[in-house]
Design an enzyme around this catalytic site. Structure first.
Site, mmCIF file in Angstrom:
data_model
loop_
_atom_site.group_PDB
_atom_site.id
_atom_site.type_symbol
_atom_site.label_atom_id
_atom_site.label_comp_id
_atom_site.label_asym_id
_atom_site.label_seq_id
_atom_site.Cartn_x
_atom_site.Cartn_y
_atom_site.Cartn_z
ATOM 1 N N CYS A 105 0.862 -1.186 0.000
ATOM 2 C CA CYS A 105 0.000 0.000 0.000
ATOM 3 C C CYS A 105 0.895 1.230 0.000
ATOM 4 O O CYS A 105 1.716 1.403 0.919
ATOM 5 C CB CYS A 105 -0.863 -0.041 1.256
ATOM 6 S SG CYS A 105 -1.876 1.429 1.489
ATOM 7 N N ASN A 106 0.753 2.068 -1.005
ATOM 8 C CA ASN A 106 1.560 3.290 -1.082
ATOM 9 C C ASN A 106 1.267 4.224 0.088
ATOM 10 O O ASN A 106 2.170 4.855 0.638
ATOM 11 C CB ASN A 106 1.258 4.029 -2.388
ATOM 12 C CG ASN A 106 1.687 3.250 -3.608
ATOM 13 O OD1 ASN A 106 2.760 3.461 -4.131
ATOM 14 N ND2 ASN A 106 0.857 2.328 -4.067
ATOM 15 N N THR A 107 -0.017 4.314 0.450
ATOM 16 C CA THR A 107 -0.418 5.236 1.513
ATOM 17 C C THR A 107 0.178 4.802 2.855
ATOM 18 O O THR A 107 0.700 5.619 3.617
ATOM 19 C CB THR A 107 -1.956 5.288 1.608
ATOM 20 O OG1 THR A 107 -2.490 5.489 0.291
ATOM 21 C CG2 THR A 107 -2.417 6.400 2.509
ATOM 22 N N CYS B 169 -1.265 3.860 -6.519
ATOM 23 C CA CYS B 169 -2.103 3.219 -5.493
ATOM 24 C C CYS B 169 -2.286 1.790 -5.966
ATOM 25 O O CYS B 169 -2.616 1.553 -7.141
ATOM 26 C CB CYS B 169 -3.454 3.923 -5.389
ATOM 27 S SG CYS B 169 -4.698 3.010 -4.435
ATOM 28 N N HIS C 286 -4.537 -0.336 -5.527
ATOM 29 C CA HIS C 286 -5.876 -0.661 -6.041
ATOM 30 C C HIS C 286 -5.975 -0.399 -7.555
ATOM 31 O O HIS C 286 -6.655 -1.118 -8.270
ATOM 32 C CB HIS C 286 -6.945 0.188 -5.332
ATOM 33 C CG HIS C 286 -7.367 -0.344 -4.000
ATOM 34 N ND1 HIS C 286 -6.578 -0.272 -2.883
ATOM 35 C CD2 HIS C 286 -8.512 -0.955 -3.608
ATOM 36 C CE1 HIS C 286 -7.219 -0.806 -1.852
ATOM 37 N NE2 HIS C 286 -8.403 -1.227 -2.266
HETATM 38 N N1 DGL Z 1 -4.121 0.684 -1.912
HETATM 39 C C1 DGL Z 1 -3.744 1.834 -1.171
HETATM 40 C C2 DGL Z 1 -2.489 2.502 -1.774
HETATM 41 O O1 DGL Z 1 -1.705 1.876 -2.450
HETATM 42 C C3 DGL Z 1 -4.755 2.892 -0.852
HETATM 43 C C4 DGL Z 1 -6.212 2.608 -0.915
HETATM 44 C C5 DGL Z 1 -6.994 3.384 0.122
HETATM 45 O O2 DGL Z 1 -7.170 4.601 -0.008
HETATM 46 O O3 DGL Z 1 -7.393 2.740 1.096
HETATM 47 O O4 DGL Z 1 -2.253 3.671 -1.537
#
Ligand code: DGL
Length: 283
Positions: free
Chosen positions: A79-81, A193, A195
């Site tokens: 997850c990048n976040t 992201c 997703h």
């Molecule tokens: N999949 C997550 C990313 O790579 C973020 C998705 C979310 O906002 O929960 O940042």
């Protein structure tokens, strides 16, 4: 070098939901003899539209669960976040544990763009993070990066809401294309992201064949192999047969409704036998 027993522990992987499956698929290809425990923190998503303290606290809780309950030999933040919010603090807290994060592929984009204009689609939180801003500042000044926070898109993907996915993608691609700072010249798009890597066919259709879409699942998988090797934690190759794999199915857990994760696991064919995703209750 660790004991051979340590090398047989699972690799813990987590994301706010199903997005990290795009990374898990690459990990399973790169490390076919390894076991994985995957957590989608869907009960506390979206990470990208929550504050950093929330994402940090969730990441610490999940890391602690993976290390204590599953004795994870390594962690991958798919997850990048979460990487932007928590990887530094997790490395401080677990100095002996290999921890691999994911970040938007700005550097590969800067290398391969011919027009010199690159779009970055990511969560609001990732784009505002100090980690991302430092990464951006390190890119060559000759390349222009146009940033787009894609509010709502991760949730639409999580819920497999086709209509919302289409209309949000359309809105964000249009906004980037119409950016007066060279939007029409975009030839490379960074999917920042995890997703978004699950909907590349929608984005490829909207961007068209001349535009390259870059995600970071494979580089993260290769990096994971390198850090495991350096730590003496590569699982010895057992030439995994179907029987071996059946004895160690992928364990998937969701802190939200596991049916979304189960559906995504089916759609995504990430290889090997998979236990039905089950609900995980953490405080
Ligand atoms: N999949 C997550 C990313 O790579 C973020 C998705 C979310 O906002 O929960 O940042």
């Amino acid at each position: 070098m660790r004991s051979p027993a340590a090398a047989t522990g699972p690799i813990g992987v987590f994301d706010s939901g199903i997005g990290g499956l795009s990374v898990l698929r690459a990990l399973r290809q790169e490390l076919p003899d390894d076991q994985f425990v995957y957590i989608g923190d869907a009960g506390h998503a979206p990470y990208g539209e929550r504050d950093t303290a929330h994402v940090l606290a969730r990441s610490q809780l999940l890391a602690n669960y993976l290390c204590t309950t599953h004795k994870a030999k390594a962690l991958v933040l798919a997850c990048n976040t979460a990487t932007a919010a928590a990887v530094a603090s997790l490395r401080e807290r677990y100095p002996q544990l290999p921890i691999v994060g994911i970040e938007p592929a700005l550097k590969p984009a800067a290398t391969q763009t011919a027009s010199g204009v690159v779009a970055v689609m990511a969560t609001r939180s990732t784009l505002a993070s100090g980690k991302f801003l430092a990464l951006l500042a390190a890119q060559p000044p000759s390349v222009r990066f146009l940033l787009q926070a894609c509010d709502g898109l991760a949730v639409a993907i999580e819920q497999a809401d086709r209509q919302a996915i289409e209309s949000l993608c359309h809105r964000y691609v249009q906004a980037l294309r119409q950016n007066p700072d060279g939007g029409a010249q975009i030839d490379t798009v960074v999917l920042g992201c995890t997703h978004y890597a699950l909907i590349t066919e929608v984005l490829a259709r909207l961007w068209g064949p001349q535009v390259a879409l870059l995600e970071a699942g494979q580089p993260v998988a290769r990096r994971t192999r390198q850090v495991l090797q350096a730590a003496g934690l590569l699982r010895p190759a057992i030439g995994a047969t179907q029987q071996d794999l059946a004895a160690k199915p992928l364990l998937c857990l969701s802190t939200g409704d596991p049916s979304f994760l189960n559906q995504a696991l089916q759609d995504w064919r990430i290889g090997g036998p998979i236990l039905l995703a089950s609900a995980l209750h953490l405080p």
